[in-house]
Motif scaffolding. Structure first.
Motif, PDB file in Angstrom:
ATOM      1  N   GLU A   1       0.836  -1.206   0.000  1.00 39.76           N
ATOM      2  CA  GLU A   1       0.000   0.000   0.000  1.00 39.76           C
ATOM      3  C   GLU A   1       0.869   1.254   0.000  1.00 39.76           C
ATOM      4  N   LEU A   2       1.941   1.253   0.782  1.00 36.85           N
ATOM      5  CA  LEU A   2       2.851   2.401   0.773  1.00 36.85           C
ATOM      6  C   LEU A   2       3.506   2.559  -0.600  1.00 36.85           C
ATOM      7  N   GLN A   3       3.853   1.440  -1.252  1.00 38.90           N
ATOM      8  CA  GLN A   3       4.428   1.525  -2.589  1.00 38.90           C
ATOM      9  C   GLN A   3       3.435   2.124  -3.565  1.00 38.90           C
ATOM     10  N   GLN A   4       2.147   1.824  -3.386  1.00 41.76           N
ATOM     11  CA  GLN A   4       1.111   2.419  -4.235  1.00 41.76           C
ATOM     12  C   GLN A   4       1.064   3.937  -4.060  1.00 41.76           C
ATOM     13  N   VAL A   5       1.292   4.400  -2.830  1.00 45.00           N
ATOM     14  CA  VAL A   5       1.344   5.847  -2.582  1.00 45.00           C
ATOM     15  C   VAL A   5       2.562   6.444  -3.282  1.00 45.00           C
ATOM     16  N   ILE A   6       3.723   5.813  -3.123  1.00 50.40           N
ATOM     17  CA  ILE A   6       4.948   6.319  -3.738  1.00 50.40           C
ATOM     18  C   ILE A   6       4.811   6.363  -5.260  1.00 50.40           C
ATOM     19  N   ASN A   7       4.180   5.337  -5.828  1.00 57.71           N
ATOM     20  CA  ASN A   7       4.013   5.264  -7.285  1.00 57.71           C
ATOM     21  C   ASN A   7       2.949   6.218  -7.814  1.00 57.71           C
ATOM     22  N   GLY A   8       2.139   6.786  -6.921  1.00 56.02           N
ATOM     23  CA  GLY A   8       1.061   7.669  -7.350  1.00 56.02           C
ATOM     24  C   GLY A   8      -0.214   6.940  -7.703  1.00 56.02           C
ATOM     25  N   GLN A   9      -0.262   5.630  -7.424  1.00 63.56           N
ATOM     26  CA  GLN A   9      -1.461   4.859  -7.733  1.00 63.56           C
ATOM     27  C   GLN A   9      -2.604   5.238  -6.804  1.00 63.56           C
ATOM     28  N   ILE A  10      -2.296   5.350  -5.510  1.00 61.43           N
ATOM     29  CA  ILE A  10      -3.279   5.874  -4.560  1.00 61.43           C
ATOM     30  C   ILE A  10      -2.728   7.163  -3.964  1.00 61.43           C
ATOM     31  N   CYS A  11      -3.632   8.035  -3.521  1.00 60.44           N
ATOM     32  CA  CYS A  11      -3.219   9.389  -3.157  1.00 60.44           C
ATOM     33  C   CYS A  11      -2.722   9.514  -1.723  1.00 60.44           C
ATOM     34  N   MET A  12      -3.072   8.564  -0.860  1.00 63.34           N
ATOM     35  CA  MET A  12      -2.630   8.683   0.538  1.00 63.34           C
ATOM     36  C   MET A  12      -2.892   7.389   1.290  1.00 63.34           C
ATOM     37  N   LYS A  13      -2.215   7.253   2.413  1.00 60.01           N
ATOM     38  CA  LYS A  13      -2.517   6.208   3.391  1.00 60.01           C
ATOM     39  C   LYS A  13      -2.656   6.895   4.738  1.00 60.01           C
ATOM     40  N   VAL A  14      -3.743   6.617   5.431  1.00 64.96           N
ATOM     41  CA  VAL A  14      -4.035   7.286   6.699  1.00 64.96           C
ATOM     42  C   VAL A  14      -3.865   6.300   7.844  1.00 64.96           C
ATOM     43  N   TYR A  15      -3.104   6.722   8.862  1.00 70.05           N
ATOM     44  CA  TYR A  15      -2.932   5.929  10.074  1.00 70.05           C
ATOM     45  C   TYR A  15      -3.691   6.624  11.200  1.00 70.05           C
ATOM     46  N   HIS A  16      -4.691   5.938  11.739  1.00 68.51           N
ATOM     47  CA  HIS A  16      -5.476   6.487  12.846  1.00 68.51           C
ATOM     48  C   HIS A  16      -4.951   5.899  14.160  1.00 68.51           C
ATOM     49  N   PHE A  17      -4.046   6.634  14.788  1.00 69.26           N
ATOM     50  CA  PHE A  17      -3.467   6.187  16.056  1.00 69.26           C
ATOM     51  C   PHE A  17      -4.095   6.886  17.260  1.00 69.26           C
ATOM     52  N   ALA A  18      -4.768   8.013  17.025  1.00 65.33           N
ATOM     53  CA  ALA A  18      -5.372   8.762  18.132  1.00 65.33           C
ATOM     54  C   ALA A  18      -6.667   8.093  18.576  1.00 65.33           C
ATOM     55  N   ALA A  19      -7.066   8.368  19.798  1.00 62.39           N
ATOM     56  CA  ALA A  19      -8.330   7.834  20.310  1.00 62.39           C
ATOM     57  C   ALA A  19      -9.486   8.390  19.482  1.00 62.39           C
ATOM     58  N   PRO A  20     -10.527   7.577  19.232  1.00 56.73           N
ATOM     59  CA  PRO A  20     -11.685   8.064  18.463  1.00 56.73           C
ATOM     60  C   PRO A  20     -12.305   9.294  19.104  1.00 56.73           C
ATOM     61  N   LEU A  21     -12.755  10.221  18.269  1.00 56.35           N
ATOM     62  CA  LEU A  21     -13.376  11.447  18.763  1.00 56.35           C
ATOM     63  C   LEU A  21     -14.889  11.274  18.832  1.00 56.35           C
ATOM     64  N   GLU A  22     -15.494  11.961  19.777  1.00 52.27           N
ATOM     65  CA  GLU A  22     -16.916  11.753  20.032  1.00 52.27           C
ATOM     66  C   GLU A  22     -17.809  12.520  19.068  1.00 52.27           C
ATOM     67  N   LYS A  23     -17.312  13.593  18.479  1.00 47.70           N
ATOM     68  CA  LYS A  23     -18.164  14.367  17.576  1.00 47.70           C
ATOM     69  C   LYS A  23     -17.591  14.343  16.167  1.00 47.70           C
ATOM     70  N   ASN A  24     -18.452  14.673  15.201  1.00 57.96           N
ATOM     71  CA  ASN A  24     -18.013  14.717  13.811  1.00 57.96           C
ATOM     72  C   ASN A  24     -17.341  16.055  13.513  1.00 57.96           C
ATOM     73  N   PHE A  25     -16.315  16.008  12.676  1.00 58.57           N
ATOM     74  CA  PHE A  25     -15.586  17.219  12.318  1.00 58.57           C
ATOM     75  C   PHE A  25     -15.741  17.477  10.819  1.00 58.57           C
ATOM     76  N   SER A  26     -15.801  18.751  10.467  1.00 61.79           N
ATOM     77  CA  SER A  26     -16.070  19.113   9.083  1.00 61.79           C
ATOM     78  C   SER A  26     -14.807  19.262   8.244  1.00 61.79           C
ATOM     79  N   ARG A  27     -13.632  19.339   8.884  1.00 67.00           N
ATOM     80  CA  ARG A  27     -12.409  19.497   8.108  1.00 67.00           C
ATOM     81  C   ARG A  27     -11.207  18.982   8.896  1.00 67.00           C
ATOM     82  N   LYS A  28     -10.056  18.995   8.237  1.00 65.05           N
ATOM     83  CA  LYS A  28      -8.822  18.547   8.864  1.00 65.05           C
ATOM     84  C   LYS A  28      -7.942  19.747   9.210  1.00 65.05           C
TER      85      LYS A  28
END
Length: 381
Positions: A186-213
């Protein structure tokens, strides 16, 4: 709809999965089923029907060699997956779904009546292909059969346990292929430009929805307390944003990061319990396209470079044009103080063009100042 179809759709909507669906030439009834059961907005991020040749070519960025083919369905699933990565919420499974079919029409067809359905996720590409018996069904009936298969593909990807009545005859047994991916691939796919990103969710889940990053880009070699504190302060200024660090695997003037190096840096965030995105976009105007509506955290030195025509071939108007395009996506920049040529400077010390000033927001020095850099840490080590 049949009661078993409703039950499957309800289970899909409860699965914490989100999908972008691209389809052409069939399976239209599946969209009705998915969208008419309450909870569809939890699952369906976007649906596109690229029916014309020009629409399909524009969607994929190329003209398919054959429109109803395994390759076309997989290309559609990949494009849908990349779109889903940009639109999805935090911590949810993301999938891209591609369907292409050649079903019964108003005039007889020389080729087979057939369809292909593909799903692309972070760890797997699945594709099913069915050749239908000619003359056995009407167009509407063939569309219904293909809709069953599309629904089954989505349910399987959501890991929904369901029995789906596929309504096919013995000669119409589907051909299926599965291509798994591991984390390195999957990381190689990011490097090659096949996929645009890989997201690692290491933080605790948030209780409310957020509209942006709220995104702090950098190399983080190493990650230090200044980075952590800066993201914390900036996030407190954007109560509608979820915080992320971001590393581009592609550098504007250096070779791409190796997979082992990316994994080494990602491990820092796992230990710190912080979310991190691996992208392949080193330039901010491309990051703005990738993360529309986001707030990027930058230092005063980076802000100075952003508005310096020198980095746009000496063309002031080109600089304005690019940054105004970023502005049109809802991009803003939170600017922290940094030393520039040995002098500590903040946003107010910079000459920002008036057309762009509302894009830049100052992080007050009393809220954040830490004269430390990864470069200095590496030198000491």
């Amino acid at each position: 709809m049949e009661s078993w179809v409703r039950a499957v759709v309800e289970a899909i909507h409860s699965s914490r999965s989100q999908a972008v669906i691209y389809l052409a030439g069939g399976a239209s009834q599946a969209l009705g089923w998915l969208l008419s059961v309450p909870g569809a907005s939890s699952t369906v991020l976007e649906v596109v029907v690229p029916y014309s040749r020009a629409s399909m070519a524009q969607l994929l960025g190329k003209m398919p060699l054959q429109f109803t083919s395994k390759q076309a369905a997989e290309d559609m699933a990949l494009a849908a997956y990349n779109r889903a990565l940009k639109l999805s919420g935090p911590g949810l499974q993301v999938m891209g779904v591609g369907f292409t079919g050649s079903l019964a029409s108003s005039r007889p067809k020389l080729g087979d009546h057939r369809f292909y359905v593909s799903t692309w996720t972070h760890n797997c590409l699945r594709t099913s292909h069915v050749n239908l018996s000619k003359g056995l069904r009407s167009r509407e009936e063939e569309d219904k059969v293909s809709s069953y298969f599309l629904l089954k593909a989505i349910a399987d990807t959501c890991r929904v346990s369901a029995t789906i009545e596929q309504d096919i005859q013995e000669p119409e047994i589907p051909e299926e292929s599965v291509e798994p991916f591991d984390g390195d691939q999957e990381l190689q796919q990011v490097i090659n430009g096949q996929i645009c990103m890989k997201v690692y969710h290491f933080a605790a889940p948030l209780e409310k929805n957020f509209s942006r990053k709220v995104i702090l880009p950098g190399s983080f070699n190493p990650l230090h307390d200044g980075h952590l504190r800066l993201l914390e302060v900036a996030s407190s200024m954007c109560d509608d944003g979820i915080p992320f660090f971001e590393i581009s695997a592609i550098n504007a003037d250096k070779p791409p990061l190796s997979i082992s190096e990316i994994k080494r840096r990602v491990e820092q965030f796992r230990k710190a319990g912080k979310n991190v995105i691996i992208s392949n976009q080193p330039y901010f105007y491309k990051k703005a396209e990738l993360f529309p509506g986001s707030a990027f955290i930058i230092g005063a030195d980076t802000a100075a470079r952003l508005v310096n025509p020198k980095y746009y071939g000496g063309d002031y108007n080109r600089m304005l044009e690019i940054l105004l395009e970023c502005k049109s996506t809802g991009t803003t920049f939170l600017v922290g103080g940094r030393k520039i040529e040995g002098v500590f400077k903040v946003l107010e010390d910079l000459d920002i063009p008036k057309e762009l000033r509302d894009m830049f927001i100052s992080i007050p020095e009393e809220k954040f100042r830490m004269d430390i850099s990864s470069t200095e840490i590496r030198k000491r080590l």
